[in-house]
Design a protein around this motif. Structure first.
Motif, PDB file in Angstrom:
ATOM      1  N   LEU A   1       0.811  -1.223   0.000  1.00  0.00           N
ATOM      2  CA  LEU A   1       0.000   0.000   0.000  1.00  0.00           C
ATOM      3  C   LEU A   1       0.842   1.270   0.000  1.00  0.00           C
ATOM      4  O   LEU A   1       0.513   2.245  -0.671  1.00  0.00           O
ATOM      5  N   PHE A   2       1.949   1.241   0.782  1.00  0.00           N
ATOM      6  CA  PHE A   2       2.679   2.500   1.005  1.00  0.00           C
ATOM      7  C   PHE A   2       4.176   2.435   0.715  1.00  0.00           C
ATOM      8  O   PHE A   2       4.839   3.460   0.723  1.00  0.00           O
ATOM      9  N   GLY A   3       4.730   1.248   0.504  1.00  0.00           N
ATOM     10  CA  GLY A   3       6.140   1.164   0.186  1.00  0.00           C
ATOM     11  C   GLY A   3       7.004   0.620   1.307  1.00  0.00           C
ATOM     12  O   GLY A   3       6.546   0.343   2.416  1.00  0.00           O
ATOM     13  N   TYR A   4       8.292   0.468   0.988  1.00  0.00           N
ATOM     14  CA  TYR A   4       9.244  -0.198   1.877  1.00  0.00           C
ATOM     15  C   TYR A   4       9.405   0.517   3.214  1.00  0.00           C
ATOM     16  O   TYR A   4       9.393  -0.115   4.274  1.00  0.00           O
ATOM     17  N   CYS A   5       9.589   1.831   3.181  1.00  0.00           N
ATOM     18  CA  CYS A   5       9.838   2.574   4.425  1.00  0.00           C
ATOM     19  C   CYS A   5       8.667   2.457   5.398  1.00  0.00           C
ATOM     20  O   CYS A   5       8.861   2.240   6.587  1.00  0.00           O
ATOM     21  N   VAL A   6       7.470   2.601   4.886  1.00  0.00           N
ATOM     22  CA  VAL A   6       6.288   2.512   5.739  1.00  0.00           C
ATOM     23  C   VAL A   6       6.170   1.107   6.316  1.00  0.00           C
ATOM     24  O   VAL A   6       5.849   0.939   7.496  1.00  0.00           O
ATOM     25  N   ALA A   7       6.437   0.091   5.495  1.00  0.00           N
ATOM     26  CA  ALA A   7       6.364  -1.292   5.986  1.00  0.00           C
ATOM     27  C   ALA A   7       7.314  -1.507   7.144  1.00  0.00           C
ATOM     28  O   ALA A   7       6.973  -2.154   8.145  1.00  0.00           O
ATOM     29  N   ARG A   8       8.487  -0.949   7.012  1.00  0.00           N
ATOM     30  CA  ARG A   8       9.503  -1.097   8.066  1.00  0.00           C
ATOM     31  C   ARG A   8       9.055  -0.431   9.363  1.00  0.00           C
ATOM     32  O   ARG A   8       9.141  -1.025  10.438  1.00  0.00           O
ATOM     33  N   TRP A   9       8.528   0.784   9.270  1.00  0.00           N
ATOM     34  CA  TRP A   9       8.129   1.507  10.472  1.00  0.00           C
ATOM     35  C   TRP A   9       6.789   1.021  11.025  1.00  0.00           C
ATOM     36  O   TRP A   9       6.535   1.109  12.232  1.00  0.00           O
ATOM     37  N   ALA A  10       5.946   0.476  10.169  1.00  0.00           N
ATOM     38  CA  ALA A  10       4.694  -0.133  10.652  1.00  0.00           C
ATOM     39  C   ALA A  10       5.005  -1.362  11.490  1.00  0.00           C
ATOM     40  O   ALA A  10       4.388  -1.588  12.542  1.00  0.00           O
ATOM     41  N   LEU A  11       5.955  -2.163  11.031  1.00  0.00           N
ATOM     42  CA  LEU A  11       6.357  -3.342  11.800  1.00  0.00           C
ATOM     43  C   LEU A  11       6.999  -2.935  13.119  1.00  0.00           C
ATOM     44  O   LEU A  11       6.740  -3.547  14.162  1.00  0.00           O
ATOM     45  N   PHE A  12       7.819  -1.891  13.086  1.00  0.00           N
ATOM     46  CA  PHE A  12       8.399  -1.349  14.314  1.00  0.00           C
ATOM     47  C   PHE A  12       7.299  -0.947  15.292  1.00  0.00           C
ATOM     48  O   PHE A  12       7.359  -1.260  16.489  1.00  0.00           O
ATOM     49  N   SER A  13       6.275  -0.287  14.796  1.00  0.00           N
ATOM     50  CA  SER A  13       5.175   0.173  15.642  1.00  0.00           C
ATOM     51  C   SER A  13       4.418  -1.007  16.249  1.00  0.00           C
ATOM     52  O   SER A  13       4.076  -0.990  17.429  1.00  0.00           O
ATOM     53  N   GLU A  14       4.168  -2.023  15.435  1.00  0.00           N
ATOM     54  CA  GLU A  14       3.424  -3.185  15.935  1.00  0.00           C
ATOM     55  C   GLU A  14       4.200  -3.943  16.999  1.00  0.00           C
ATOM     56  O   GLU A  14       3.646  -4.371  18.017  1.00  0.00           O
ATOM     57  N   LEU A  15       5.494  -4.130  16.774  1.00  0.00           N
ATOM     58  CA  LEU A  15       6.302  -4.879  17.730  1.00  0.00           C
ATOM     59  C   LEU A  15       6.539  -4.101  19.016  1.00  0.00           C
ATOM     60  O   LEU A  15       6.737  -4.697  20.083  1.00  0.00           O
ATOM     61  N   LEU A  16       6.504  -2.779  18.943  1.00  0.00           N
ATOM     62  CA  LEU A  16       6.781  -1.960  20.118  1.00  0.00           C
ATOM     63  C   LEU A  16       5.531  -1.616  20.914  1.00  0.00           C
ATOM     64  O   LEU A  16       5.609  -1.455  22.144  1.00  0.00           O
ATOM     65  N   ASN A  17       4.394  -1.502  20.271  1.00  0.00           N
ATOM     66  CA  ASN A  17       3.182  -1.073  20.961  1.00  0.00           C
ATOM     67  C   ASN A  17       2.920  -1.919  22.204  1.00  0.00           C
ATOM     68  O   ASN A  17       2.898  -3.156  22.137  1.00  0.00           O
ATOM     69  N   TRP A  18       2.679  -1.284  23.327  1.00  0.00           N
ATOM     70  CA  TRP A  18       2.581  -2.002  24.603  1.00  0.00           C
ATOM     71  C   TRP A  18       1.411  -2.982  24.633  1.00  0.00           C
ATOM     72  O   TRP A  18       1.537  -4.085  25.174  1.00  0.00           O
ATOM     73  N   PHE A  19       0.286  -2.623  24.032  1.00  0.00           N
ATOM     74  CA  PHE A  19      -0.880  -3.499  24.113  1.00  0.00           C
ATOM     75  C   PHE A  19      -0.726  -4.716  23.207  1.00  0.00           C
ATOM     76  O   PHE A  19      -1.165  -5.817  23.560  1.00  0.00           O
ATOM     77  N   MET A  20      -0.115  -4.546  22.044  1.00  0.00           N
ATOM     78  CA  MET A  20       0.158  -5.691  21.186  1.00  0.00           C
ATOM     79  C   MET A  20       1.106  -6.650  21.893  1.00  0.00           C
ATOM     80  O   MET A  20       0.932  -7.871  21.829  1.00  0.00           O
ATOM     81  N   PHE A  21       2.096  -6.128  22.577  1.00  0.00           N
ATOM     82  CA  PHE A  21       3.039  -6.963  23.330  1.00  0.00           C
ATOM     83  C   PHE A  21       2.324  -7.693  24.455  1.00  0.00           C
ATOM     84  O   PHE A  21       2.556  -8.883  24.694  1.00  0.00           O
ATOM     85  N   PHE A  22       1.440  -7.011  25.120  1.00  0.00           N
ATOM     86  CA  PHE A  22       0.738  -7.530  26.296  1.00  0.00           C
ATOM     87  C   PHE A  22      -0.358  -8.536  25.941  1.00  0.00           C
ATOM     88  O   PHE A  22      -0.557  -9.538  26.633  1.00  0.00           O
ATOM     89  N   CYS A  23      -1.051  -8.320  24.824  1.00  0.00           N
ATOM     90  CA  CYS A  23      -2.249  -9.097  24.508  1.00  0.00           C
ATOM     91  C   CYS A  23      -2.101 -10.074  23.345  1.00  0.00           C
ATOM     92  O   CYS A  23      -2.686 -11.158  23.370  1.00  0.00           O
ATOM     93  N   PHE A  24      -1.338  -9.719  22.335  1.00  0.00           N
ATOM     94  CA  PHE A  24      -1.291 -10.499  21.095  1.00  0.00           C
ATOM     95  C   PHE A  24      -0.862 -11.961  21.311  1.00  0.00           C
ATOM     96  O   PHE A  24      -1.435 -12.863  20.708  1.00  0.00           O
ATOM     97  N   PRO A  25       0.143 -12.250  22.161  1.00  0.00           N
ATOM     98  CA  PRO A  25       0.571 -13.650  22.310  1.00  0.00           C
ATOM     99  C   PRO A  25      -0.338 -14.484  23.217  1.00  0.00           C
ATOM    100  O   PRO A  25      -0.077 -15.675  23.424  1.00  0.00           O
ATOM    101  N   ARG A  26      -1.382 -13.892  23.747  1.00  0.00           N
ATOM    102  CA  ARG A  26      -2.286 -14.651  24.617  1.00  0.00           C
ATOM    103  C   ARG A  26      -3.206 -15.523  23.759  1.00  0.00           C
ATOM    104  O   ARG A  26      -3.465 -15.228  22.599  1.00  0.00           O
TER     105      ARG A  26
END
Length: 543
Positions: free
Chosen positions: A145-170
């Motif tokens: 949708l947005f290109g390489y740079c956005v993909a890289r920073w979107a993944l950074f955001s997902e892996l860092l977000n506190w709620f994704m870290f807290f809830c996603f692996p449950r």
């Protein structure tokens, strides 16, 4: 890195054909596909490693459904004992999601690995594998949708977000629903600027994944109704989409789920209809509490995004991808109509919001590259101006402490006490347990993994809502409820309770010869009741 972008369609196909003759385009895909494969493999392995560590660091209790609607049911399927809550007796849950973990338990048992520690950790490790797939598809979706740079920073955001870290692996069904949402969104042509090279195949996969998500959680239909309506609006082959794709694929998945539930329930049960009747037509979910209509906007979703909120809002305004950002508003809006609200209900659109955070972060390092996805490269994405460095530091110092505190500290007593009791049971120092605490406050047989008598306080919905259930009755008068219970009980060898009720039951415990043997830290602050600072275990000292 430009060659990674082979799946992005050109806005002018005729021009591409004129500039790239057929014989030249036939030679190019191989090296590009190979490069793309290796890049995706590396992203997946990175995500898998991080999610595996993430799952091991999640040691706290969040929502009862993680255990009682998934692992407890799976344990009963695999080993023949476990507790089924009222939802399974009423037929409003499908066995599709618990069956995933039942198969895992069976494999562990066959290998002789069904030990207490692994029985607790293995399901979350399996979920971490699914999470890594979701992370990969978030990267792929952002990329296309947005290109390489956005993909890289979107993944950074997902892996860092506190709620994704807290809830996603449950092991919540919402977590697997989120994975399927990310995978499914990637395959829908309506989200892209122009059709993919083979829209029928792509859309068929998207329909299959969407149907699977709805089979696991019927409320996922809220997401896919929006996507389906978009596709219906933009596609040129509406009849084919409805009659040759949607209906056959939906019927296939629904039929499989229907047969699976028939096999396990032992009778014909149409789960989506029962779910609809209870949660929407009768507002049965309101039994477990309600919130104001704007809760998701003013509290729930904003807390989940946390410090990513301004970045996501800026990214939405900057990207102007209203089809994708509209999904967030659609889901939050429809869920706001329901009285009963929970953070986990809107988990599937949290990664979508984090994609837009990636849009804004990418613009800080390469503002001009966002205008043309083909101009983005790994080198251009490595530019770190001062504004970018401050943004990254801000996100790191706000999300990492929050993620670690919520995953390692807050409300850990519920899991620690069951780990202790499972070891006691394995050493034959445990005969029976009574949980004098709010219903579903700890895991159950799936964590203990020993078939001994246990009793917890019931909180099943009743037609007479004026009559309190056992859990509410105990919380209103702990001493009086326990005294009545003791008149007809089979004396347990152990009692588990929170310190907030323990203080009111000291006389009762002494009278029946119970003595404290272990105490576990639980929380520093209260959530929706009095502060439950610790969990205490009492053992019978005299016959």
């Amino acid at each position: 890195m430009r060659r990674q972008r082979i799946n992005v369609p050109s806005p002018d196909p005729d021009r591409d054909k004129s500039q790239n003759p057929p014989h030249s385009t036939e030679k190019r895909p191989k090296p590009q596909d190979s490069h793309s494969f290796h890049s995706e493999r590396n992203v997946f392995l990175l995500c898998l490693a991080m999610r595996a560590v993430n799952s091991l660091l999640v040691q706290t209790y969040f929502n009862p459904d993680e255990h009682w609607q998934a692992l407890e049911v799976a344990h009963k399927i695999a080993f023949g004992y476990g507790h089924l809550t009222w939802e399974w007796k009423e037929g409003i849950r499908s066995y599709l999601h618990p069956m995933v973990f039942a198969l895992l338990y069976k494999v562990l048992a066959l290998l002789g690995l069904d030990k207490p520690w692994l029985m607790v950790k293995a399901p979350r490790l399996l979920q971490s594998f699914f999470c890594a797939i979701g992370d990969l598809y978030l990267h792929k979706l952002s990329h296309v949708l947005f290109g390489y740079c956005v993909a890289r920073w979107a993944l950074f955001s997902e892996l860092l977000n506190w709620f994704m870290f807290f809830c996603f692996p449950r092991t919540l069904s919402n977590s697997l629903e989120t994975v399927l949402t990310l995978v499914g969104l990637y395959y829908w042509p309506c989200l892209r600027a122009s059709s993919s090279r083979d829209p029928a195949v792509s859309r068929s996969w998207g329909l299959f994944v969407a149907a699977l998500a709805c089979a696991i959680r019927p409320t996922s239909a809220i997401i896919w109704a929006y996507i389906g309506l978009l596709e219906l609006w933009f596609t040129s082959d509406r009849m084919k989409f409805i009659f040759l794709e949607t209906i056959p694929i939906g019927a296939l998945v629904l039929g499989f789920t229907f047969l699976l539930d028939r096999l396990v329930y032992g009778s014909w049960v149409f789960v989506p209809l029962n779910f609809l009747k209870f949660n929407f037509l009768s507002s049965g979910g309101d039994y477990y509490g309600t919130h104001v209509w704007h809760w998701y906007f003013s509290q729930g979703f904003t807390v989940m995004l946390f410090t990513f909120l301004p970045f996501s809002l800026a990214g939405i305004a900057m990207a102007k991808h209203w089809r994708l950002s509209g999904l967030i508003g659609w889901v939050l809006g429809l869920y706001s109509v329901l009285g009963h609200k929970e953070f986990r209900f809107v988990l599937p659109v949290l990664p979508v919001a984090l994609i837009f955070s990636g849009v804004y972060l990418a613009s800080l390092s390469n503002p001009h590259g966002l205008r043309n996805k083909k101009e983005q490269s790994s080198k251009s994405c490595m530019i770190w101006p001062a504004k970018m460095r401050w943004a990254v530091v801000f996100l790191l110092v706000t999300n990492i402490p929050m993620a670690l505190y919520m995953s390692l500290v807050h409300q850990r007593g519920s899991e620690d006490v069951m780990n202790f009791l499972s070891r006691e049971a394995a050493n034959d120092r445990l005969k029976s347990i009574l949980f004098l605490m709010p219903c579903h406050a700890t895991p159950y047989y799936s964590a203990l993994h020993r078939n001994i008598p246990m009793r917890f306080l019931d909180c099943s919905p009743s037609e007479e809502r004026s009559i309190p259930d056992e859990s509410d009755g105990f919380m209103m008068d702990p001493s009086g409820f326990a005294s009545e219970l003791a008149k007809n009980w089979s004396l347990p060898s152990h009692i588990v309770l929170f310190d907030s009720e323990e203080r009111k039951l000291q006389e009762f415990l002494s009278l029946h010869s119970f003595k404290e043997i272990k105490r576990f830290f639980h929380a520093n602050f209260k959530v929706d009741r009095d502060l439950q600072a610790s969990v205490a275990v009492y053992a019978l000292t005299a016959p």
